[in-house]
Write a protein that holds these residues in place. Structure first.
Motif, PDB file in Angstrom:
ATOM      1  N   ASP A   2     -62.008 110.050 117.608  1.00 61.75           N
ATOM      2  CA  ASP A   2     -61.831 109.644 119.005  1.00 61.75           C
ATOM      3  C   ASP A   2     -61.588 110.851 119.917  1.00 61.75           C
ATOM      4  O   ASP A   2     -62.077 110.887 121.052  1.00 61.75           O
ATOM      5  CB  ASP A   2     -60.664 108.664 119.142  1.00 61.75           C
ATOM      6  CG  ASP A   2     -60.980 107.298 118.582  1.00 61.75           C
ATOM      7  OD1 ASP A   2     -62.164 107.012 118.319  1.00 61.75           O
ATOM      8  OD2 ASP A   2     -60.046 106.505 118.407  1.00 61.75           O
ATOM      9  N   PHE A   3     -60.852 111.836 119.411  1.00 63.35           N
ATOM     10  CA  PHE A   3     -60.597 113.046 120.193  1.00 63.35           C
ATOM     11  C   PHE A   3     -61.902 113.710 120.605  1.00 63.35           C
ATOM     12  O   PHE A   3     -62.091 114.086 121.766  1.00 63.35           O
ATOM     13  CB  PHE A   3     -59.734 114.024 119.384  1.00 63.35           C
ATOM     14  CG  PHE A   3     -59.670 115.396 119.989  1.00 63.35           C
ATOM     15  CD1 PHE A   3     -58.842 115.663 121.069  1.00 63.35           C
ATOM     16  CD2 PHE A   3     -60.456 116.426 119.483  1.00 63.35           C
ATOM     17  CE1 PHE A   3     -58.795 116.935 121.632  1.00 63.35           C
ATOM     18  CE2 PHE A   3     -60.415 117.694 120.035  1.00 63.35           C
ATOM     19  CZ  PHE A   3     -59.573 117.954 121.119  1.00 63.35           C
ATOM     20  N   TYR A   4     -62.833 113.875 119.655  1.00 60.83           N
ATOM     21  CA  TYR A   4     -64.094 114.545 119.942  1.00 60.83           C
ATOM     22  C   TYR A   4     -64.989 113.719 120.864  1.00 60.83           C
ATOM     23  O   TYR A   4     -65.678 114.265 121.724  1.00 60.83           O
ATOM     24  CB  TYR A   4     -64.827 114.889 118.649  1.00 60.83           C
ATOM     25  CG  TYR A   4     -64.085 115.930 117.856  1.00 60.83           C
ATOM     26  CD1 TYR A   4     -64.058 117.254 118.280  1.00 60.83           C
ATOM     27  CD2 TYR A   4     -63.381 115.588 116.711  1.00 60.83           C
ATOM     28  CE1 TYR A   4     -63.351 118.210 117.573  1.00 60.83           C
ATOM     29  CE2 TYR A   4     -62.678 116.540 115.999  1.00 60.83           C
ATOM     30  CZ  TYR A   4     -62.663 117.848 116.432  1.00 60.83           C
ATOM     31  OH  TYR A   4     -61.959 118.796 115.741  1.00 60.83           O
ATOM     32  N   ASN A   9     -67.200 113.299 126.159  1.00 61.17           N
ATOM     33  CA  ASN A   9     -67.348 112.479 127.354  1.00 61.17           C
ATOM     34  C   ASN A   9     -66.865 113.228 128.594  1.00 61.17           C
ATOM     35  O   ASN A   9     -67.528 113.247 129.623  1.00 61.17           O
ATOM     36  CB  ASN A   9     -66.569 111.173 127.179  1.00 61.17           C
ATOM     37  CG  ASN A   9     -66.825 110.195 128.298  1.00 61.17           C
ATOM     38  OD1 ASN A   9     -67.970 109.850 128.562  1.00 61.17           O
ATOM     39  ND2 ASN A   9     -65.768 109.753 128.942  1.00 61.17           N
ATOM     40  N   GLU A  10     -65.722 113.891 128.453  1.00 60.32           N
ATOM     41  CA  GLU A  10     -65.141 114.637 129.567  1.00 60.32           C
ATOM     42  C   GLU A  10     -66.008 115.834 129.974  1.00 60.32           C
ATOM     43  O   GLU A  10     -66.193 116.105 131.158  1.00 60.32           O
ATOM     44  CB  GLU A  10     -63.744 115.116 129.171  1.00 60.32           C
ATOM     45  CG  GLU A  10     -63.034 115.915 130.237  1.00 60.32           C
ATOM     46  CD  GLU A  10     -61.684 116.410 129.752  1.00 60.32           C
ATOM     47  OE1 GLU A  10     -61.413 117.614 129.920  1.00 60.32           O
ATOM     48  OE2 GLU A  10     -60.917 115.600 129.189  1.00 60.32           O
ATOM     49  N   LYS A  11     -66.550 116.551 128.995  1.00 67.49           N
ATOM     50  CA  LYS A  11     -67.267 117.800 129.271  1.00 67.49           C
ATOM     51  C   LYS A  11     -68.761 117.613 129.582  1.00 67.49           C
ATOM     52  O   LYS A  11     -69.341 118.425 130.290  1.00 67.49           O
ATOM     53  CB  LYS A  11     -67.142 118.758 128.074  1.00 67.49           C
ATOM     54  CG  LYS A  11     -65.730 119.153 127.731  1.00 67.49           C
ATOM     55  CD  LYS A  11     -65.176 120.095 128.759  1.00 67.49           C
ATOM     56  CE  LYS A  11     -63.797 120.561 128.329  1.00 67.49           C
ATOM     57  NZ  LYS A  11     -63.174 121.384 129.337  1.00 67.49           N
ATOM     58  N   HIS A  12     -69.393 116.589 129.010  1.00 67.59           N
ATOM     59  CA  HIS A  12     -70.854 116.530 129.071  1.00 67.59           C
ATOM     60  C   HIS A  12     -71.449 115.253 129.667  1.00 67.59           C
ATOM     61  O   HIS A  12     -72.608 115.270 130.079  1.00 67.59           O
ATOM     62  CB  HIS A  12     -71.441 116.725 127.666  1.00 67.59           C
ATOM     63  CG  HIS A  12     -71.075 118.034 127.058  1.00 67.59           C
ATOM     64  ND1 HIS A  12     -71.605 119.231 127.466  1.00 67.59           N
ATOM     65  CD2 HIS A  12     -70.186 118.340 126.075  1.00 67.59           C
ATOM     66  CE1 HIS A  12     -71.086 120.210 126.770  1.00 67.59           C
ATOM     67  NE2 HIS A  12     -70.216 119.701 125.908  1.00 67.59           N
ATOM     68  N   GLY A  22     -69.313 107.982 119.009  1.00 69.97           N
ATOM     69  CA  GLY A  22     -69.205 108.950 117.925  1.00 69.97           C
ATOM     70  C   GLY A  22     -69.615 108.271 116.634  1.00 69.97           C
ATOM     71  O   GLY A  22     -69.185 107.164 116.348  1.00 69.97           O
ATOM     72  N   LEU A  23     -70.454 108.938 115.862  1.00 71.63           N
ATOM     73  CA  LEU A  23     -70.961 108.342 114.628  1.00 71.63           C
ATOM     74  C   LEU A  23     -70.847 109.351 113.501  1.00 71.63           C
ATOM     75  O   LEU A  23     -71.347 110.468 113.605  1.00 71.63           O
ATOM     76  CB  LEU A  23     -72.423 107.945 114.829  1.00 71.63           C
ATOM     77  CG  LEU A  23     -73.164 107.282 113.695  1.00 71.63           C
ATOM     78  CD1 LEU A  23     -72.514 105.964 113.324  1.00 71.63           C
ATOM     79  CD2 LEU A  23     -74.613 107.035 114.109  1.00 71.63           C
ATOM     80  N   LYS A  35     -68.658 105.477 109.728  1.00 71.19           N
ATOM     81  CA  LYS A  35     -67.592 105.156 110.681  1.00 71.19           C
ATOM     82  C   LYS A  35     -68.094 105.470 112.075  1.00 71.19           C
ATOM     83  O   LYS A  35     -68.877 106.383 112.270  1.00 71.19           O
ATOM     84  CB  LYS A  35     -66.343 106.007 110.422  1.00 71.19           C
ATOM     85  CG  LYS A  35     -65.726 105.831 109.064  1.00 71.19           C
ATOM     86  CD  LYS A  35     -64.946 104.566 108.982  1.00 71.19           C
ATOM     87  CE  LYS A  35     -64.268 104.434 107.625  1.00 71.19           C
ATOM     88  NZ  LYS A  35     -63.633 103.163 107.460  1.00 71.19           N
ATOM     89  N   TYR A  36     -67.626 104.713 113.053  1.00 67.90           N
ATOM     90  CA  TYR A  36     -67.968 105.073 114.413  1.00 67.90           C
ATOM     91  C   TYR A  36     -66.800 104.837 115.352  1.00 67.90           C
ATOM     92  O   TYR A  36     -65.877 104.108 115.053  1.00 67.90           O
ATOM     93  CB  TYR A  36     -69.230 104.378 114.907  1.00 67.90           C
ATOM     94  CG  TYR A  36     -69.178 102.867 115.026  1.00 67.90           C
ATOM     95  CD1 TYR A  36     -68.643 102.262 116.152  1.00 67.90           C
ATOM     96  CD2 TYR A  36     -69.704 102.062 114.033  1.00 67.90           C
ATOM     97  CE1 TYR A  36     -68.615 100.890 116.272  1.00 67.90           C
ATOM     98  CE2 TYR A  36     -69.677 100.682 114.149  1.00 67.90           C
ATOM     99  CZ  TYR A  36     -69.134 100.103 115.279  1.00 67.90           C
ATOM    100  OH  TYR A  36     -69.115  98.748 115.397  1.00 67.90           O
ATOM    101  N   SER A  37     -66.852 105.518 116.474  1.00 68.88           N
ATOM    102  CA  SER A  37     -65.846 105.400 117.517  1.00 68.88           C
ATOM    103  C   SER A  37     -66.574 105.077 118.808  1.00 68.88           C
ATOM    104  O   SER A  37     -67.506 105.776 119.190  1.00 68.88           O
ATOM    105  CB  SER A  37     -65.091 106.718 117.661  1.00 68.88           C
ATOM    106  OG  SER A  37     -64.263 106.687 118.800  1.00 68.88           O
ATOM    107  N   ALA A  38     -66.171 104.028 119.466  1.00 69.27           N
ATOM    108  CA  ALA A  38     -66.776 103.641 120.732  1.00 69.27           C
ATOM    109  C   ALA A  38     -65.674 103.479 121.761  1.00 69.27           C
ATOM    110  O   ALA A  38     -64.848 102.586 121.652  1.00 69.27           O
ATOM    111  CB  ALA A  38     -67.553 102.348 120.562  1.00 69.27           C
TER     112      ALA A  38
END
Length: 81
Positions: A2-4, A9-12, A22-23, A35-38
């Motif tokens: 989640d951090f990445y 999201n913040e930078k790009h 994130g996958l 695993k994924y993070s949405a």
């Protein structure tokens, strides 16, 4: 992860981008993990313009399993030569 995802999201991400996903797809010699993070925060989440929902982690794992087995078999054949 989640951090990445948040950092990317913040930078790009631009204001018109869909939510960032994130996958992580990992495979070792004896198992496959997906695993994924949405971080959609309640917004609609799209994997592409044509898919309205992401596959489950189990579905991703199942989809990777044949490739993991094929790679393991190819390595075993190389080691036998």
């Amino acid at each position: 992860m989640d951090f990445y995802v948040r950092l990317f999201n913040e930078k790009h991400a631009g204001p018109d981008n869909n939510p960032i996903i994130g996958l992580i797809l990992c495979s070792s010699s004896d198992r496959t993990v997906a695993k994924y993070s949405a971080l959609a925060d309640g917004k609609g989440l799209f994997a592409s313009g044509y898919v309205t929902c992401l596959p489950t982690e189990e579905e991703l794992t199942d989809a990777l399993e044949p490739t993991r087995r094929a790679i393991a078999e190819a390595r075993a054949e190389r080691n036998e030569e």
